[in-house]
Design a protein around this motif. Structure first.
Motif, mmCIF file in Angstrom:
data_model
loop_
_atom_site.group_PDB
_atom_site.id
_atom_site.type_symbol
_atom_site.label_atom_id
_atom_site.label_comp_id
_atom_site.label_asym_id
_atom_site.label_seq_id
_atom_site.Cartn_x
_atom_site.Cartn_y
_atom_site.Cartn_z
ATOM 1 N N TRP A 1 -27.952 34.938 -12.286
ATOM 2 C CA TRP A 1 -27.060 36.088 -12.099
ATOM 3 C C TRP A 1 -27.018 36.458 -10.628
ATOM 4 O O TRP A 1 -28.055 36.745 -10.027
ATOM 5 C CB TRP A 1 -27.551 37.271 -12.936
ATOM 6 N N ARG A 2 -25.825 36.392 -10.048
ATOM 7 C CA ARG A 2 -25.636 36.715 -8.640
ATOM 8 C C ARG A 2 -26.555 35.878 -7.745
ATOM 9 O O ARG A 2 -27.079 36.334 -6.744
ATOM 10 C CB ARG A 2 -25.827 38.213 -8.396
ATOM 11 N N GLY A 3 -26.753 34.633 -8.160
ATOM 12 C CA GLY A 3 -27.561 33.698 -7.398
ATOM 13 C C GLY A 3 -29.035 33.737 -7.715
ATOM 14 O O GLY A 3 -29.789 32.876 -7.266
ATOM 15 N N VAL A 4 -29.474 34.720 -8.504
ATOM 16 C CA VAL A 4 -30.901 34.915 -8.780
ATOM 17 C C VAL A 4 -31.219 34.438 -10.200
ATOM 18 O O VAL A 4 -30.634 34.920 -11.176
ATOM 19 C CB VAL A 4 -31.294 36.396 -8.630
ATOM 20 N N TYR A 5 -32.146 33.475 -10.305
ATOM 21 C CA TYR A 5 -32.555 32.993 -11.625
ATOM 22 C C TYR A 5 -33.304 34.094 -12.368
ATOM 23 O O TYR A 5 -34.197 34.737 -11.815
ATOM 24 C CB TYR A 5 -33.458 31.766 -11.481
ATOM 25 N N GLN A 6 -32.922 34.304 -13.630
ATOM 26 C CA GLN A 6 -33.539 35.345 -14.442
ATOM 27 C C GLN A 6 -34.811 34.798 -15.102
ATOM 28 O O GLN A 6 -34.746 33.971 -16.021
ATOM 29 C CB GLN A 6 -32.557 35.850 -15.493
ATOM 30 N N GLU A 7 -35.949 35.248 -14.603
ATOM 31 C CA GLU A 7 -37.230 34.735 -15.052
ATOM 32 C C GLU A 7 -37.394 34.882 -16.570
ATOM 33 O O GLU A 7 -37.115 35.936 -17.137
ATOM 34 C CB GLU A 7 -38.373 35.467 -14.343
ATOM 35 N N GLY A 8 -37.839 33.811 -17.201
ATOM 36 C CA GLY A 8 -38.097 33.842 -18.625
ATOM 37 C C GLY A 8 -36.881 33.574 -19.492
ATOM 38 O O GLY A 8 -36.993 33.578 -20.720
ATOM 39 N N SER A 9 -35.730 33.325 -18.880
ATOM 40 C CA SER A 9 -34.513 33.135 -19.678
ATOM 41 C C SER A 9 -34.456 31.736 -20.286
ATOM 42 O O SER A 9 -34.330 31.576 -21.497
ATOM 43 C CB SER A 9 -33.276 33.393 -18.827
ATOM 44 N N GLY A 10 -34.540 30.695 -19.464
ATOM 45 C CA GLY A 10 -34.432 29.330 -19.964
ATOM 46 C C GLY A 10 -33.061 29.087 -20.570
ATOM 47 O O GLY A 10 -32.082 29.796 -20.284
ATOM 48 N N ALA A 11 -32.961 28.073 -21.425
ATOM 49 C CA ALA A 11 -31.707 27.801 -22.120
ATOM 50 C C ALA A 11 -31.339 29.015 -22.965
ATOM 51 O O ALA A 11 -32.181 29.580 -23.670
ATOM 52 C CB ALA A 11 -31.846 26.565 -22.999
ATOM 53 N N SER A 12 -30.063 29.433 -22.880
ATOM 54 C CA SER A 12 -29.660 30.690 -23.518
ATOM 55 C C SER A 12 -28.286 30.576 -24.147
ATOM 56 O O SER A 12 -27.444 29.774 -23.718
ATOM 57 C CB SER A 12 -29.646 31.829 -22.490
ATOM 58 N N ILE A 13 -28.058 31.390 -25.159
ATOM 59 C CA ILE A 13 -26.732 31.560 -25.737
ATOM 60 C C ILE A 13 -26.199 32.894 -25.247
ATOM 61 O O ILE A 13 -26.914 33.906 -25.278
ATOM 62 C CB ILE A 13 -26.770 31.506 -27.289
ATOM 63 N N GLN A 14 -24.929 32.911 -24.773
ATOM 64 C CA GLN A 14 -24.367 34.100 -24.145
ATOM 65 C C GLN A 14 -23.004 34.433 -24.765
ATOM 66 O O GLN A 14 -21.961 33.984 -24.298
ATOM 67 C CB GLN A 14 -24.236 33.876 -22.634
ATOM 68 N N PRO A 15 -22.996 35.232 -25.831
ATOM 69 C CA PRO A 15 -21.748 35.605 -26.493
ATOM 70 C C PRO A 15 -21.038 36.752 -25.786
ATOM 71 O O PRO A 15 -21.649 37.521 -25.035
ATOM 72 C CB PRO A 15 -22.217 36.030 -27.887
ATOM 73 N N SER A 16 -19.745 36.868 -26.036
ATOM 74 C CA SER A 16 -18.955 37.964 -25.476
ATOM 75 C C SER A 16 -17.891 38.394 -26.473
ATOM 76 O O SER A 16 -17.389 37.596 -27.261
ATOM 77 C CB SER A 16 -18.296 37.552 -24.156
ATOM 78 N N LEU A 17 -17.550 39.681 -26.417
ATOM 79 C CA LEU A 17 -16.526 40.254 -27.282
ATOM 80 C C LEU A 17 -15.774 41.312 -26.487
ATOM 81 O O LEU A 17 -16.393 42.168 -25.851
ATOM 82 C CB LEU A 17 -17.159 40.887 -28.526
ATOM 83 N N GLY A 18 -14.445 41.252 -26.485
ATOM 84 C CA GLY A 18 -13.667 42.209 -25.713
ATOM 85 C C GLY A 18 -12.374 42.590 -26.398
ATOM 86 O O GLY A 18 -11.783 41.813 -27.151
ATOM 87 N N ILE A 19 -11.913 43.823 -26.121
ATOM 88 C CA ILE A 19 -10.642 44.330 -26.640
ATOM 89 C C ILE A 19 -9.857 44.919 -25.472
ATOM 90 O O ILE A 19 -10.401 45.689 -24.672
ATOM 91 C CB ILE A 19 -10.862 45.410 -27.717
ATOM 92 N N ARG A 20 -8.576 44.538 -25.358
ATOM 93 C CA ARG A 20 -7.733 45.020 -24.269
ATOM 94 C C ARG A 20 -6.454 45.639 -24.828
ATOM 95 O O ARG A 20 -5.883 45.160 -25.803
ATOM 96 C CB ARG A 20 -7.352 43.878 -23.320
ATOM 97 N N TYR A 21 -6.004 46.720 -24.176
ATOM 98 C CA TYR A 21 -4.751 47.381 -24.572
ATOM 99 C C TYR A 21 -4.157 48.079 -23.360
ATOM 100 O O TYR A 21 -4.797 48.945 -22.751
ATOM 101 C CB TYR A 21 -5.020 48.393 -25.694
ATOM 102 N N LYS A 22 -2.958 47.684 -22.975
ATOM 103 C CA LYS A 22 -2.252 48.276 -21.843
ATOM 104 C C LYS A 22 -3.091 48.296 -20.567
ATOM 105 O O LYS A 22 -3.110 49.278 -19.826
ATOM 106 C CB LYS A 22 -1.792 49.701 -22.188
ATOM 107 N N GLY A 23 -3.816 47.231 -20.331
ATOM 108 C CA GLY A 23 -4.624 47.132 -19.121
ATOM 109 C C GLY A 23 -6.020 47.698 -19.249
ATOM 110 O O GLY A 23 -6.885 47.418 -18.411
ATOM 111 N N PHE A 24 -6.248 48.526 -20.291
ATOM 112 C CA PHE A 24 -7.577 49.076 -20.520
ATOM 113 C C PHE A 24 -8.387 48.105 -21.381
ATOM 114 O O PHE A 24 -7.843 47.449 -22.276
ATOM 115 C CB PHE A 24 -7.490 50.433 -21.219
ATOM 116 N N GLY A 25 -9.676 48.042 -21.135
ATOM 117 C CA GLY A 25 -10.504 47.127 -21.897
ATOM 118 C C GLY A 25 -11.915 47.638 -22.089
ATOM 119 O O GLY A 25 -12.456 48.378 -21.262
#
Length: 247
Positions: free
Chosen positions: A49-73
């Motif tokens: 993250w931002r060039g810095v390895y996150q200690e203890g993370s290792g291989a990871s699953i990274q899900p995301s969910l988003g809703i957008r309406y008229k530019g707002f999200g």
């Protein structure tokens, strides 16, 4: 009267320019009335993250969910290690139009089993961000992020540090491979997100990265998106090569 500090002056100036441009653009171009829902996930060999390895993370699953309406999200993004108790959940709200975006993000990475709600600001960080992407003709992007709430952003005396991150990125394509080159830095002290094991403070470059993405054809109807990211971090004297699959 106490004079404003340089960090606050820089943040206020950048915010004023971006907000003025955003509202002017909004007045000229009303957004679509359609509600958009996006869901997906990345499987990564490591979490940087931002060039810095996150200690203890290792291989990871990274899900995301988003809703957008008229530019707002509103959106949620998470990272869960496949080999340890590392867990992160970030919640975001924002507005975007004509390349301008303004958003606030709640970061939480206390780990598996840690309380999410109790003593909220002791384990969360709240960040404001402004960004602008110039467009396809000039595929350049600028970002400014600043933490403004949460005890993790305070020094030993309880003084807020306004930990910040700035980044410039450039998108380009080579023989069907989509690439992004980026350089990111902390403009001043950044105790909330940048380790300072050597005691150094002030301006520090933490992220010099190149990301290359392509789609691997699996069937006539489906192609699997994959990416590789090479990251160097002068601030932490570290470098990483990350592989990821997007779903």
């Amino acid at each position: 009267m106490k004079k404003p500090t340089m960090p606050l002056i820089a943040i206020a100036t950048f915010a004023a320019v971006a907000l003025f441009s955003t509202f002017r653009a909004a007045a000229r171009n009303p957004q679509s009335n359609k509600i958009e829902v996006n869901a997906g996930a990345d499987l990564v060999s490591g979490y940087v993250w931002r060039g810095v390895y996150q200690e203890g993370s290792g291989a990871s699953i990274q899900p995301s969910l988003g809703i957008r309406y008229k530019g707002f999200g509103i959106g949620a993004w998470g990272s869960t290690s496949l080999s340890s108790g590392f867990k992160e959940l970030d919640l975001t709200v924002g507005y975007e139009i004509e390349g301008f975006a303004i958003q606030a993000t709640d970061y939480w990475w206390a780990g598996q089993g840690a309380p999410f709600y109790s003593r909220y600001l002791d384990s969360h960080l709240i960040e404001g961000a402004l960004s602008y992407r110039f467009g396809d003709k000039v595929p350049l992007s600028l970002e400014w992020h600043t933490f403004f709430a949460g005890n993790l952003d305070k020094d030993a005396e309880g003084k807020r540090q306004y930990s910040s991150y700035i980044q410039i990125g450039y998108d380009f394509s080579i023989k069907g491979i989509e690439c992004t080159a980026a350089v990111g830095a902390a403009p001043w002290n950044a105790p909330a997100w940048l380790p300072s094991h050597d005691g150094k403070k002030g301006f520090r470059i933490s992220n010099i990265s190149l990301t290359a993405a392509r789609k691997i054809r699996i069937t006539d109807r489906y192609s699997l998106p994959v990416f590789v990211q090479a990251v160097a971090s002068p601030a932490t004297d570290d470098a990483n090569l990350i592989f990821g699959i997007s779903f």
